[in-house]
Design a protein around this motif. Structure first.
Motif: not given
Length: 954
Positions: A729-732, A792-793, A888-891
């Protein structure tokens, strides 16, 4: 008052009207809805002589006692109940000193073949005695002003009067030709009754009997319903159910004095009448004006000049004057309220149920019956609930897959089904019971069957009008529909529930109760297997009778979570249309080794706080708490805990021998903070913890010096980079760091110190997380605040157990490498201070490997962590089986973006300089919906023992 002095002694005596029952109430647990408010019509209300307590009796088989000033529910009085009508309460009265509550209705006939009046001790909720042997239902109860006598007006069996000093029958009158619904005492030894035979009767009541003084047919209507004496006893007002009229009689002779000015009253009725303390006449009922259903109030001894006071849109069922000149009222809604002497609103308690009375044409179902929609309000959209995803959301316009009930079809013409007792199919009557009323209709897609919803049943007929089946309904069936595939009937009930029935034979399959707040819900099968939203599981539970002479117990569903929380059974219920088959299939998927649940053999303790009383003021922080604890199944009591605002302040392990229904009385000394608090007591036996007994107390001492600022401990965990790259995942990780940074800024503001431990990505191994949980448990004292953030998951295994996936998780060895939520639960249970848990683990992806999507459902976890025994305020990123979104726009993930904004001050909508957890809940809910356009619905679980408190300062 003789009543106050003598009753406790005399209740131990036997009399001809206080004897053991010939039979016993049902022993099997009965599943009930419980919302903290009535779910059915409030039939009657009563108050004590000082206007402190209000009691309400309802068709939902409970009597509830309220603090009339605050609206707080003080006690639920639960008589023995049965199925169908047994246990419905039509009447209530209270002793002038407020010590005892009397209630009756359809009570006891199921096992005695006679009816009973139940006498409860208000403060403890104990059923202390029954008056039995009554030949008919009790429609109304009245206690004389001096507390000496109790009168019962009955259905077609007249009136009975008891002397309360010894509970002996003083006398009665059976010479009635109709049902009696009204009885009232004056202050001079007189009793008046109203009867559907058209007559009002006046009696003299003494210790030696009752004697008829006068009887008159009352002009104004043929069905006199209620009556009330003026404060000086000179006037007797009568209201009717069949006309919008009120008649005033002489209070001593029953001669006609006249009628009040009823200008504009041209519909319904003014069936409920009362006199205010100043002599003003009050009348209300089903009369509808452009202001709803108002109360008309006339000047004392005038009856010409009047004012109409608002009560809302619902018909008024009962009125009760208050000592201060105000008025209490109960409505069909069900709702009760208080009007001040000037007509302004005082306290009111509204129902927690949805009202489907106008939903007959807007009750929508999809092809399979698994998705439904119902009107949110008459003017604002629909609530749509999808069973497969447990997705409840508000929509403006129904989606195309949802269809309204069919009320017309070739060759099928049904008329008279909207509030009529004579529905017709092609001009021929459809069979109903006497007095049964039809309210809703749906024609099956194949045109071979039609379904009626009535006041008592869901009924199916063939296209030729032949009755096929009938199933008793828990309340009026306001709307019905048939799934597009014709396999299921769906019905919306007066108790706020929606229920699914098998079209083949009418067998009930599944029930759904959505709270009126639009957020909480619970689903259950007839045997009680359930699933629920956060905060929703205790909206159902089991009523367990304790014989005919004791109050029943109620055990919320959460007390049996381990065995009855079965989302997998609920999933299969509609697909199989058979609960037994659904259970067998779900058990097989779990491996077949599943415990057989039993409420009777697994009952937890029952706790009652004896002192202090709810709402008591305290001036010293040192307090002795007195409470009673019992173990209904006879198991030993192994632990007792005292909690203040959800935090444990004392614990004892008394090892009390189980005594069945007899309680043990204990006491414990505690030191309370010098402020308003919520005090709770809970106990354990081998079956688990009790539901907590809770009282709210008010600090009345000197203003205390501000306590030293608490410390904040934060454990922030975020895993986006896994050893198994398919889980990435990208942001956790960034989410965890951003939350930790936001809370670090609180040092020197709300907290004297902030200590943070952050674990992200590869550092967030199972061992490191366990070490972090040990750290925050050890570090946090009862004066501090702990926050755990987890992103996370997460995944449920085949048994429904939930695991968080650390960075080094091996999905083939989930039990060994995944972090069971049981570990988090143990930590939260043992943290001494206030605890908040932020969880964002429902991300999309092929979690369980090779094309299999893991089921991720946090509802059960949230309910467990937010239970009184654990005491955490839980913020979850999504509800049910929704996915959490990140862009991504929220980061950030949408949840963390809203969370960080909120604690930094945007949640402070009242500009107080502080953000409380309730403010944060509101902000996150609205902000996430805005960011995701309604695709993600965050949710919050709050223990009932925890009051709102600040968590951040601007």
């Amino acid at each position: 008052m003789r009543f106050r002095v003598c009753l406790l002694t005399v209740l131990l005596l036997l009399s001809a009207y206080c004897h053991a029952a010939a039979g016993t109430p049902p022993a099997e647990p009965i599943l009930r809805i419980e919302t903290g408010m009535h779910t059915a019509l409030i039939k009657r209300i009563a108050v004590d002589g000082l206007g402190r307590y209000l009691a309400t009796a309802s068709d939902d088989k409970t009597c509830r006692v309220w603090d009339i000033r605050t609206g707080e529910q003080l006690r639920v009085l639960r008589p023995p109940i049965g199925h169908d009508y047994e246990g419905r309460l039509y009447s209530v009265a209270m002793s002038p000193d407020g010590r005892y509550v009397f209630c009756a209705g359809w009570t006891g006939y199921g096992w005695d073949k006679t009816h009973s009046v139940y006498i409860f001790e208000r403060e403890s909720g104990r059923l202390v005695r029954r008056l039995t042997g009554l030949p008919s239902v009790v429609n109304h109860l009245a206690v004389s002003h001096d507390g000496d006598y109790l009168a019962a007006a009955m259905g077609e069996e007249g009136v009975r009067v008891w002397r309360l000093s010894d509970l002996s029958l003083v006398g009665g009158d059976k010479d009635y030709a109709g049902e009696s619904y009204g009885a009232a005492f004056d202050g001079k030894g007189h009793l008046a009754t109203a009867c559907y035979d058209g007559a009002v009767r006046l009696y003299r009541v003494t210790d030696t009997g009752i004697s008829l003084l006068a009887k008159t047919k009352v002009p104004g209507g043929s069905r006199p319903f209620s009556l009330a004496f003026s404060p000086d006893g000179t006037q007797l007002a009568v209201g009717f159910t069949d006309t919008p009229a009120v008649t005033v009689l002489d209070g001593e002779t029953l001669s006609l004095l006249g009628a009040p000015n009823l200008t504009g009253v041209d519909n319904g009725n003014l069936a409920s009448v009362a006199f205010a303390a100043d002599g003003s006449l009050l009348a209300a009922g089903r009369w509808v004006s452009d202001r709803g259903c108002p109360v008309r109030r006339f000047k004392p001894s005038d009856f010409v000049e009047y004012k109409d006071y608002d009560t809302g849109k619902s018909a008024v069922v009962t009125l009760c004057p208050l000592p201060d000149g105000g008025l209490a009222y109960g409505t069909v809604a069900p709702r009760w309220g208080v009007l001040r002497p000037d007509g302004s609103f005082g306290m009111t308690r509204s129902p927690a149920i949805r009202d489907y009375r106008t939903s007959a044409k807007n009750f929508l179902v999809d092809r399979t019956g698994e998705t439904i929609a119902y009107a949110a309000t008459p003017k604002k959209g629909f609530y749509r609930f999808a069973l497969p995803g447990r997705d409840l959301r508000l929509i403006d316009v129904p989606t195309p897959d949802l269809a309204a009930p069919r009320t017309q079809a070739p060759g099928i013409a049904v008329t008279g089904y909207e509030g009529s007792r004579t529905p017709l199919l092609n001009g021929q009557p459809l069979k109903l019971k006497e007095f049964e009323t039809a309210y809703s209709l749906a024609i099956a897609p194949d045109n071979r069957r039609l379904v009626l919803g009535t006041s008592w049943n869901v009924r199916a007929y063939g296209a030729d009008g032949r009755p096929l089946w009938q199933t008793p309904a828990p309340d009026t069936v306001w709307a019905v529909n048939v799934s597009g595939d014709g396999r299921a009937v769906v019905a919306a009930m007066g108790d706020g529930s929606i229920r699914w029935y098998r079209m083949e034979d009418g067998h009930e399959i599944l029930s759904y109760f959505p709270h009126a707040d639009g957020r909480r819900w619970v689903l259950w099968t007839p045997a009680g297997y359930y699933d629920a939203s956060p905060g929703g599981e205790d909206m159902i539970g089991w009523n367990v009778n304790n014989g005919p002479d004791h109050a029943a117990d109620f055990f919320p569903a959460s007390r049996f979570r381990d065995v009855f929380h079965r989302p997998d059974v609920v999933d299969l219920a509609l697909r199989t249309l058979d609960e037994d088959r659904a259970l067998a299939a779900a058990n097989a998927a779990r491996g077949g080794d599943v415990r057989s649940p039993s409420v009777l053999t697994a009952r937890p303790p029952v706790v009652e706080i004896l002192s202090p009383a709810p709402g008591d003021a305290f001036t010293s922080p040192d307090m002795t708490v007195k409470f009673a604890v019992r173990s209904p199944g006879g198991e030993d009591i192994t632990a007792v805990r005292l909690l203040v605002d959800g935090a444990r302040v004392a614990e004892d392990h008394p090892n009390l021998a189980g005594r069945g229904f007899e309680p043990s009385v204990l006491q414990s000394k505690v030191t309370l903070p010098q402020r308003d608090v919520v005090l709770s007591v809970a106990a354990d036996n081998k079956n688990g913890p009790s539901a907590p007994a809770t009282v709210r107390l008010k600090w009345a001492g000197k203003a205390a010096a501000a306590p030293p600022a608490a410390k904040l401990y934060v454990l922030a965990i975020g895993v986006g980079q896994y050893a198994d790259k398919s889980l990435s995942l990208q942001f956790p990780g960034k989410d965890a760091n951003d939350f930790a940074e936001a809370m670090a800024q609180q040092k020197g503001r709300l907290y004297s110190d902030v200590q943070i431990r952050t674990l992200t990505d590869g550092a967030a191994t199972k061992d490191a997380i366990l070490d972090g949980l040990d750290w925050i448990e050890r570090a946090t004292t009862q004066h501090d605040v702990a926050m755990i953030f987890l992103a996370g998951h997460g995944v449920n295994d085949k048994n429904g157990d939930y695991y968080f996936l650390p960075a080094n998780t091996d999905l083939e060895k989930l039990r060994a490498t995944g972090l069971p939520f049981l570990e988090i639960q143990k930590t939260i249970r043992n943290i001494a201070g206030k605890t908040l848990f932020f969880v964002d683990t429902c991300h999309s992806g092929s979690i369980m490997g090779a094309g299999r999507r893991g089921m991720s459902d946090l509802n059960g976890v949230i309910n467990e962590l937010a239970s009184a025994g654990n005491g955490a305020v839980v913020f979850a990123a999504s509800t049910g089986r929704q996915y959490s979104l990140e862009k991504p726009e929220w980061q950030n993930g949408a949840f963390t973006k809203a969370l960080v904004e909120g604690v930094k001050g945007k949640a402070d909508n009242r500009h107080t300089g502080r953000v409380t957890f309730k403010m944060l809940d509101l902000y996150i809910s609205e902000r996430v919906k805005e960011l995701t356009r309604g695709e993600q619905t965050p949710t919050t679980g709050v223990p009932g023992t925890v009051e709102d408190f600040p968590i951040a300062a601007d």
